[in-house]
Write a protein that holds these residues in place. Structure first.
Motif, mmCIF file in Angstrom:
data_model
loop_
_atom_site.group_PDB
_atom_site.id
_atom_site.type_symbol
_atom_site.label_atom_id
_atom_site.label_comp_id
_atom_site.label_asym_id
_atom_site.label_seq_id
_atom_site.Cartn_x
_atom_site.Cartn_y
_atom_site.Cartn_z
ATOM 1 N N THR A 29 -27.818 -9.387 -0.972
ATOM 2 C CA THR A 29 -27.300 -10.457 -0.109
ATOM 3 C C THR A 29 -25.779 -10.544 -0.206
ATOM 4 O O THR A 29 -25.086 -10.724 0.802
ATOM 5 C CB THR A 29 -27.927 -11.807 -0.498
ATOM 6 O OG1 THR A 29 -29.355 -11.718 -0.393
ATOM 7 C CG2 THR A 29 -27.424 -12.920 0.413
ATOM 8 N N MET A 32 -24.380 -7.755 1.665
ATOM 9 C CA MET A 32 -24.524 -7.998 3.095
ATOM 10 C C MET A 32 -23.434 -8.943 3.590
ATOM 11 O O MET A 32 -22.822 -8.708 4.641
ATOM 12 C CB MET A 32 -25.897 -8.594 3.397
ATOM 13 C CG MET A 32 -26.143 -8.814 4.890
ATOM 14 S SD MET A 32 -27.697 -9.641 5.251
ATOM 15 C CE MET A 32 -27.308 -11.289 4.707
ATOM 16 N N VAL A 36 -20.710 -8.108 6.336
ATOM 17 C CA VAL A 36 -20.565 -8.920 7.547
ATOM 18 C C VAL A 36 -19.113 -9.360 7.697
ATOM 19 O O VAL A 36 -18.537 -9.302 8.788
ATOM 20 C CB VAL A 36 -21.502 -10.148 7.490
ATOM 21 C CG1 VAL A 36 -21.147 -11.144 8.597
ATOM 22 C CG2 VAL A 36 -22.953 -9.711 7.646
ATOM 23 N N LEU A 160 -24.521 -1.897 6.519
ATOM 24 C CA LEU A 160 -25.204 -3.173 6.684
ATOM 25 C C LEU A 160 -26.661 -2.960 7.072
ATOM 26 O O LEU A 160 -27.552 -3.666 6.594
ATOM 27 C CB LEU A 160 -24.491 -4.008 7.755
ATOM 28 C CG LEU A 160 -25.059 -5.403 8.023
ATOM 29 C CD1 LEU A 160 -25.001 -6.255 6.762
ATOM 30 C CD2 LEU A 160 -24.296 -6.083 9.148
ATOM 31 N N ASN A 161 -26.917 -1.962 7.919
ATOM 32 C CA ASN A 161 -28.280 -1.644 8.325
ATOM 33 C C ASN A 161 -29.115 -1.215 7.119
ATOM 34 O O ASN A 161 -30.282 -1.617 6.971
ATOM 35 C CB ASN A 161 -28.262 -0.544 9.387
ATOM 36 C CG ASN A 161 -29.644 -0.239 9.921
ATOM 37 O OD1 ASN A 161 -30.367 -1.138 10.351
ATOM 38 N ND2 ASN A 161 -30.023 1.020 9.898
ATOM 39 N N GLU A 164 -29.852 -4.247 5.038
ATOM 40 C CA GLU A 164 -30.904 -5.065 5.660
ATOM 41 C C GLU A 164 -32.281 -4.478 5.385
ATOM 42 O O GLU A 164 -33.235 -5.223 5.109
ATOM 43 C CB GLU A 164 -30.656 -5.159 7.165
ATOM 44 C CG GLU A 164 -29.471 -6.047 7.531
ATOM 45 C CD GLU A 164 -29.185 -6.037 9.015
ATOM 46 O OE1 GLU A 164 -29.726 -5.138 9.710
ATOM 47 O OE2 GLU A 164 -28.436 -6.909 9.484
ATOM 48 N N LYS A 165 -32.399 -3.162 5.443
ATOM 49 C CA LYS A 165 -33.681 -2.525 5.123
ATOM 50 C C LYS A 165 -34.054 -2.775 3.664
ATOM 51 O O LYS A 165 -35.221 -3.044 3.346
ATOM 52 C CB LYS A 165 -33.606 -1.024 5.408
ATOM 53 C CG LYS A 165 -33.518 -0.684 6.887
ATOM 54 C CD LYS A 165 -33.409 0.825 7.100
ATOM 55 C CE LYS A 165 -33.314 1.158 8.590
ATOM 56 N NZ LYS A 165 -33.152 2.606 8.828
ATOM 57 N N LEU A 167 -33.123 -5.307 1.919
ATOM 58 C CA LEU A 167 -33.512 -6.709 1.824
ATOM 59 C C LEU A 167 -34.945 -6.927 2.272
ATOM 60 O O LEU A 167 -35.688 -7.717 1.676
ATOM 61 C CB LEU A 167 -32.564 -7.563 2.679
ATOM 62 C CG LEU A 167 -31.204 -7.904 2.077
ATOM 63 C CD1 LEU A 167 -30.303 -8.540 3.127
ATOM 64 C CD2 LEU A 167 -31.381 -8.852 0.904
ATOM 65 N N ILE A 168 -35.339 -6.226 3.335
ATOM 66 C CA ILE A 168 -36.712 -6.360 3.834
ATOM 67 C C ILE A 168 -37.713 -5.872 2.795
ATOM 68 O O ILE A 168 -38.717 -6.541 2.499
ATOM 69 C CB ILE A 168 -36.879 -5.583 5.159
ATOM 70 C CG1 ILE A 168 -36.048 -6.238 6.267
ATOM 71 C CG2 ILE A 168 -38.352 -5.520 5.566
ATOM 72 C CD1 ILE A 168 -36.001 -5.442 7.551
ATOM 73 N N SER A 171 -37.623 -8.235 -0.245
ATOM 74 C CA SER A 171 -38.255 -9.516 0.092
ATOM 75 C C SER A 171 -39.776 -9.385 0.136
ATOM 76 O O SER A 171 -40.505 -10.285 -0.310
ATOM 77 C CB SER A 171 -37.732 -10.019 1.443
ATOM 78 O OG SER A 171 -36.339 -10.204 1.409
#
Length: 354
Positions: A29, A32, A36, A160-161, A164-165, A167-168, A171
């Motif tokens: 995070t 990320m 951002v 960032l992509n 995000e992966k 993070l998915i 999570s």
């Protein structure tokens, strides 16, 4: 006894895994948020690097035609200062990429040489200088600098992509572990989720978001000093999104947010109320001061349109004063300012047709 020991051991392992996953989630995070922030800063750098490219060509044309423009040169100097060192008058980000920095250093050196040649043009006339060839070389170098900034921004977007992966995946694993936890852990997770929803910063513009604006409206039940509410709304955003894509629309929103925030003194509140709608709460102000601030925003938007060869920026506005009422709250001012803004938008549309 052995079963109990095994159970305790498994519980410790589960808690360790859960803690490890939480650490991974927090780290991802943070990365990320950093990415951002980089992407937002990169977008402004790309925009101003493009302005350098166009504004310099305009300066050369003016000098060749005998119209010296020192203010435009100072404007370009300010942009270069922000790009080279970060911050500056336009609060630009210093991109941490060696290829881009090398191109920018060459471009800045070319700009210094070009300014020297401009001085020769003023003294001897452009026919006796190398201004045209130098400006062409400068343009290609500026184009390469913009491309280098765009490539770095794309690299950040790819990072960032990947984050995000990550993070998915992380999570999902955390959810699988939490399913086996107690009701208390589930309640805690819901509370954390609710807290995340109450985040008050709009990541795209860096301004307080709608949640913060609505909270602010709820806090003001009366006014201790003369106050004003201004509502700004971008014109033709849908047309920009439909014709040029949402990236262009997002860039327009970000530039408009930057214009409003830099034009209005820091002591006043500025927030993003909707997709293309922004509000400003001004305290301890008179009607004349409110109109001066609106004029400042208009002038900065005009300046942006003069030097930016990209999308034209246009907006409507409306405002209301607490002194117009014997007793009022912020919600009353917001509603009236919003109505006045739509009246302004209607007048602008009618003026175009006329």
């Amino acid at each position: 006894m052995k079963a109990e020991q095994r159970k305790n051991r498994n519980r410790m392992i589960e808690r360790f895994i859960q803690g490890l996953l939480m650490i991974v989630l927090i780290v991802l995070t943070i990365f990320m948020m950093i990415d951002v922030n980089k992407i937002q800063g990169n977008a402004r750098v790309i925009n101003y690097a493009g302005i350098i490219r166009g504004a310099t060509q305009r300066e050369i044309k003016l000098e060749i035609s005998g119209n010296a423009n020192n203010s435009l040169i100072r404007y370009l100097d300010d942009i270069f200062d922000g790009l080279m060192h970060g911050g500056g008058k336009y609060q630009l980000t210093k991109i941490d990429d060696q290829k881009y920095q090398n191109k920018l250093a060459k471009l800045n050196k070319a700009w210094v040489s070009l300014k020297e040649e401009i001085q020769k043009v003023r003294e001897n006339g452009y026919e006796n200088t190398n201004i045209i060839n130098m400006s062409e070389d400068y343009f290609y170098l500026a184009d390469e600098t913009v491309t280098a900034a765009e490539n770095y921004s794309q690299h950040c977007a790819s990072q960032l992509n990947s984050i995000e992966k990550g993070l998915i995946v992380t999570s999902t694993l955390i959810v699988c572990v939490i399913i086996r936890e107690t009701i208390l852990a589930i309640v805690l997770m819901k509370r954390n989720k609710e807290l995340n929803k109450l985040a008050y910063i709009d990541l795209h513009t860096g301004l307080p978001n709608r949640s913060r604006v609505e909270e602010l409206v709820g806090e003001y039940n009366h006014f201790d000093q003369p106050s004003a509410m201004i509502v700004f709304d971008l014109n033709d955003l849908k047309e920009v999104n439909d014709s040029l894509g949402h990236v262009a629309g997002d860039t327009l929103i970000m530039n408009f947010a930057d214009i409003i925030r830099t034009s209005i003194p820091d002591k006043h509140f500025v927030g993003r109320y909707g997709g293309d709608e922004f509000i400003a709460l001004l305290t301890n102000v008179t009607k004349d001061e409110v109109e001066e601030i609106i004029t400042s925003v208009q002038n900065e938007a005009k300046r942006y349109n003069e030097f930016s060869k990209q999308i034209h920026l246009d907006f409507a506005y409306g405002y209301d004063l607490s002194t117009s009422y014997q007793e009022a709250n912020l919600k009353v001012l917001l509603n009236q300012a919003d109505k006045n803004m739509y009246d302004c938008k209607t007048r602008m549309k009618q003026a175009r047709k006329g």
